[in-house]
Design an enzyme around this catalytic site. Structure first.
Site, PDB file in Angstrom:
ATOM      1  N   ASP A  39       0.842  -1.197   0.000  1.00 52.49           N
ATOM      2  CA  ASP A  39       0.000   0.000   0.000  1.00 52.49           C
ATOM      3  C   ASP A  39       0.881   1.253   0.000  1.00 52.49           C
ATOM      4  O   ASP A  39       0.597   2.240  -0.692  1.00 52.49           O
ATOM      5  CB  ASP A  39      -0.906  -0.007   1.232  1.00 52.49           C
ATOM      6  CG  ASP A  39      -1.630  -1.335   1.379  1.00 52.49           C
ATOM      7  OD1 ASP A  39      -2.480  -1.630   0.536  1.00 52.49           O
ATOM      8  OD2 ASP A  39      -1.298  -2.105   2.313  1.00 52.49           O
ATOM      9  N   HIS A  49      -4.794  -3.432   6.370  1.00 56.43           N
ATOM     10  CA  HIS A  49      -4.577  -3.695   4.933  1.00 56.43           C
ATOM     11  C   HIS A  49      -5.919  -4.120   4.340  1.00 56.43           C
ATOM     12  O   HIS A  49      -6.199  -5.298   4.144  1.00 56.43           O
ATOM     13  CB  HIS A  49      -3.523  -4.785   4.714  1.00 56.43           C
ATOM     14  CG  HIS A  49      -3.440  -5.186   3.266  1.00 56.43           C
ATOM     15  ND1 HIS A  49      -2.968  -4.354   2.289  1.00 56.43           N
ATOM     16  CD2 HIS A  49      -3.811  -6.316   2.624  1.00 56.43           C
ATOM     17  CE1 HIS A  49      -3.043  -4.956   1.108  1.00 56.43           C
ATOM     18  NE2 HIS A  49      -3.559  -6.150   1.294  1.00 56.43           N
TER      19      HIS A  49
HETATM   20  P1  NAD Z   1      -2.308 -18.403  -4.075  1.00 52.58           P
HETATM   21  O1  NAD Z   1      -3.677 -18.966  -3.866  1.00 52.58           O
HETATM   22  O2  NAD Z   1      -1.732 -18.349  -5.447  1.00 52.58           O
HETATM   23  O3  NAD Z   1      -1.284 -19.210  -3.162  1.00 52.58           O
HETATM   24  C1  NAD Z   1      -1.525 -19.502  -1.829  1.00 52.58           C
HETATM   25  C2  NAD Z   1      -0.760 -20.763  -1.508  1.00 52.58           C
HETATM   26  O4  NAD Z   1      -0.885 -20.980  -0.108  1.00 52.58           O
HETATM   27  C3  NAD Z   1      -1.290 -22.003  -2.205  1.00 52.58           C
HETATM   28  O5  NAD Z   1      -0.239 -22.655  -2.898  1.00 52.58           O
HETATM   29  C4  NAD Z   1      -1.824 -22.855  -1.062  1.00 52.58           C
HETATM   30  O6  NAD Z   1      -1.656 -24.248  -1.300  1.00 52.58           O
HETATM   31  C5  NAD Z   1      -0.956 -22.363   0.088  1.00 52.58           C
HETATM   32  N1  NAD Z   1      -1.517 -22.636   1.412  1.00 52.58           N
HETATM   33  C6  NAD Z   1      -2.797 -22.635   1.825  1.00 52.58           C
HETATM   34  N2  NAD Z   1      -2.885 -23.007   3.108  1.00 52.58           N
HETATM   35  C7  NAD Z   1      -1.628 -23.223   3.535  1.00 52.58           C
HETATM   36  C8  NAD Z   1      -1.086 -23.638   4.776  1.00 52.58           C
HETATM   37  N3  NAD Z   1      -1.849 -23.921   5.823  1.00 52.58           N
HETATM   38  N4  NAD Z   1       0.268 -23.763   4.856  1.00 52.58           N
HETATM   39  C9  NAD Z   1       1.057 -23.523   3.804  1.00 52.58           C
HETATM   40  N5  NAD Z   1       0.588 -23.128   2.597  1.00 52.58           N
HETATM   41  C10 NAD Z   1      -0.735 -22.989   2.464  1.00 52.58           C
HETATM   42  O7  NAD Z   1      -2.355 -16.971  -3.400  1.00 52.58           O
HETATM   43  P2  NAD Z   1      -1.329 -15.757  -3.607  1.00 52.58           P
HETATM   44  O8  NAD Z   1      -1.778 -14.952  -4.767  1.00 52.58           O
HETATM   45  O9  NAD Z   1       0.066 -16.249  -3.557  1.00 52.58           O
HETATM   46  O10 NAD Z   1      -1.677 -14.882  -2.310  1.00 52.58           O
HETATM   47  C11 NAD Z   1      -1.403 -15.354  -1.018  1.00 52.58           C
HETATM   48  C12 NAD Z   1      -2.049 -14.464   0.026  1.00 52.58           C
HETATM   49  O11 NAD Z   1      -1.480 -13.170   0.006  1.00 52.58           O
HETATM   50  C13 NAD Z   1      -3.565 -14.269  -0.154  1.00 52.58           C
HETATM   51  O12 NAD Z   1      -4.156 -14.325   1.124  1.00 52.58           O
HETATM   52  C14 NAD Z   1      -3.653 -12.863  -0.702  1.00 52.58           C
HETATM   53  O13 NAD Z   1      -4.911 -12.280  -0.429  1.00 52.58           O
HETATM   54  C15 NAD Z   1      -2.547 -12.199   0.065  1.00 52.58           C
HETATM   55  N6  NAD Z   1      -2.058 -10.912  -0.466  1.00 52.58           N
HETATM   56  C16 NAD Z   1      -1.691  -9.973   0.458  1.00 52.58           C
HETATM   57  C17 NAD Z   1      -1.195  -8.752   0.043  1.00 52.58           C
HETATM   58  C18 NAD Z   1      -0.774  -7.705   1.038  1.00 52.58           C
HETATM   59  O14 NAD Z   1      -0.424  -6.595   0.601  1.00 52.58           O
HETATM   60  N7  NAD Z   1      -0.764  -7.941   2.345  1.00 52.58           N
HETATM   61  C19 NAD Z   1      -1.081  -8.487  -1.320  1.00 52.58           C
HETATM   62  C20 NAD Z   1      -1.418  -9.483  -2.246  1.00 52.58           C
HETATM   63  C21 NAD Z   1      -1.923 -10.703  -1.795  1.00 52.58           C
HETATM   64  C1  LMR Z   2      -3.796  -6.550  -2.566  1.00 50.81           C
HETATM   65  O1  LMR Z   2      -3.749  -5.539  -1.857  1.00 50.81           O
HETATM   66  O2  LMR Z   2      -3.399  -6.563  -3.751  1.00 50.81           O
HETATM   67  C2  LMR Z   2      -4.362  -7.840  -2.010  1.00 50.81           C
HETATM   68  O3  LMR Z   2      -4.399  -7.769  -0.611  1.00 50.81           O
HETATM   69  C3  LMR Z   2      -5.726  -8.100  -2.576  1.00 50.81           C
HETATM   70  C4  LMR Z   2      -6.277  -9.426  -2.129  1.00 50.81           C
HETATM   71  O4  LMR Z   2      -7.452  -9.419  -1.697  1.00 50.81           O
HETATM   72  O5  LMR Z   2      -5.583 -10.458  -2.228  1.00 50.81           O
END
Ligand code: NAD
Ligand code: LMR
Length: 326
Positions: free
Chosen positions: A160, A188
């Protein structure tokens, strides 16, 4: 290589962020070009095979700083001796899922991970939670790691922060390097408050009109995650991985003089944010510690926005408390 490798555990290693993140860690961008790393990947059993494929690619990168990659489906093993934990894997919201259901499903992930960190991580453990809802997932993990100092658990709002830098740089027509002292406050989520109240451009305070702030800047930054999901059909991955690298690099190596960054850290009660909540603040990093910037004047507009986002965090905390997750 004279230094022993730093153990870095990445959860959700076979996911999209994992794929963008692991190669940057292996290339030395997480900790520095003189620090060898050992990767410990945690996945659920169904995704271990995919993680093995990624580990083969890591091997094929022949990264000079990568001392090895191990794959686990058991948190206890994955966090054994770990120095840096990047908690990326989380349960995404599915159709019809209420906020409480989402928090409960994530409790099932972050509670055992907090316990495993408490039981086996290295004394200098630093934890960054990326998986959403990141702030409250970090709160859950931390509450199950009573022997780890609270300030070692953080959640990611650096994405962010970077989004805010990019939007302001576009508006003012200056490179991001000319901008300082932006801040993300709160959760977030779409309630977050990206603030330019103390921001500086080339050493002078930023002068932008309030209508642009309220109708353009704040909603663009706060809803950027949703806009990316809408455009890509998937949530942000490369920019999220990049921000995770930035968060840890800054934590370990410090913020430049005269500037700060943003991170969700355990509140010490500063700025009226209830103690213990994992909320985003302007922070500096020094000697491997994030510290909340103190003594900032908060104008009425900022106060209302911070309070609204913190109220959402309080609600999330109360929900997980009722569910017995903290
Ligand atoms: P994704 O679905 O591509 O990958 C998630 C992975 O986590 C999968 O491979 C799944 O098998 C694994 N997983 C699920 N449960 C698990 C566990 N108990 N232990 C280990 N691994 C486990 O998702 P992504 O696009 O890589 O995003 C991951 C997370 O990050 C999501 O929650 C998304 O919303 C979040 N995110 C946060 C931000 C931020 O700024 N904070 C930004 C983008 C995404
Ligand atoms: C982001 O800020 O891009 C992610 O947290 C969005 C999401 O819901 O995975």
């Amino acid at each position: 290589m004279t230094q022993a490798p730093v153990n870095v555990t990445v959860t959700g290693a076979a996911g999209q962020i994992g794929y963008a993140l692991l190669f940057r860690i292996a290339s030395g961008q997480l900790l520095g070009q003189d620090v060898p790393v050992k990767l410990r990947l945690l996945e659920i059993p169904q995704a271990v095979k995919a993680a093995e494929g990624t580990a083969m690619e890591l091997e094929d990168g022949a990264f000079p700083l990568l001392a090895g990659t191990d794959i686990f489906d058991d948190p206890k093993q994955a966090f054994e001796g770990t120095n840096i934990a990047l908690l990326v894997g989380a349960r995404p919201r599915s159709k019809g899922m209420e906020r409480g259901d989402l928090l409960e499903a994530n409790g099932g992930i972050f509670k055992p991970q907090g316990e495993a960190i408490n039981a086996g991580a290295a004394d200098d453990i630093k934890v960054l939670v990326v998986g959403n809802p990141a702030n409250t997932n970090a709160l859950i993990a931390r509450s199950h790691a009573p022997d780890v100092p609270a300030d070692r658990f953080t959640a990611m709002t650096r994405l962010d922060h970077n989004r805010a830098l990019a939007q302001l740089s576009k508006k003012l027509g200056v490179p991001v390097t000319e901008l300082k002292k932006l801040a993300i406050w709160g959760n977030h989520s779409a309630t977050q408050y990206p603030s330019v109240q103390h921001a500086e451009v080339s050493g002078k305070s930023v002068d932008v009109d309030q209508a642009w702030l309220e109708n353009d800047f704040i909603p663009t930054v706060a809803k950027r995650g949703a806009a990316i999901i809408e455009a890509r059909g998937l949530s942000s991955a490369a920019s999220a991985a990049s921000a995770a690298i930035d968060h840890v690099f800054t934590w370990v190596n410090g913020t430049p003089a005269g500037d700060w960054t943003s991170a969700a850290v355990a509140s010490d009660g500063s700025y009226g944010v209830p103690e213990g909540l994992i909320s985003s603040f302007p922070v500096t990093a020094e000697n491997g510690q994030y510290k909340i910037v103190q003594g900032l004047e908060i104008d009425d507009f900022s106060r209302a926005r911070i309070d609204a986002s913190v109220a959402e965090l309080v609600e999330e905390r109360d929900t997980v408390q009722k569910l017995g997750l903290i």
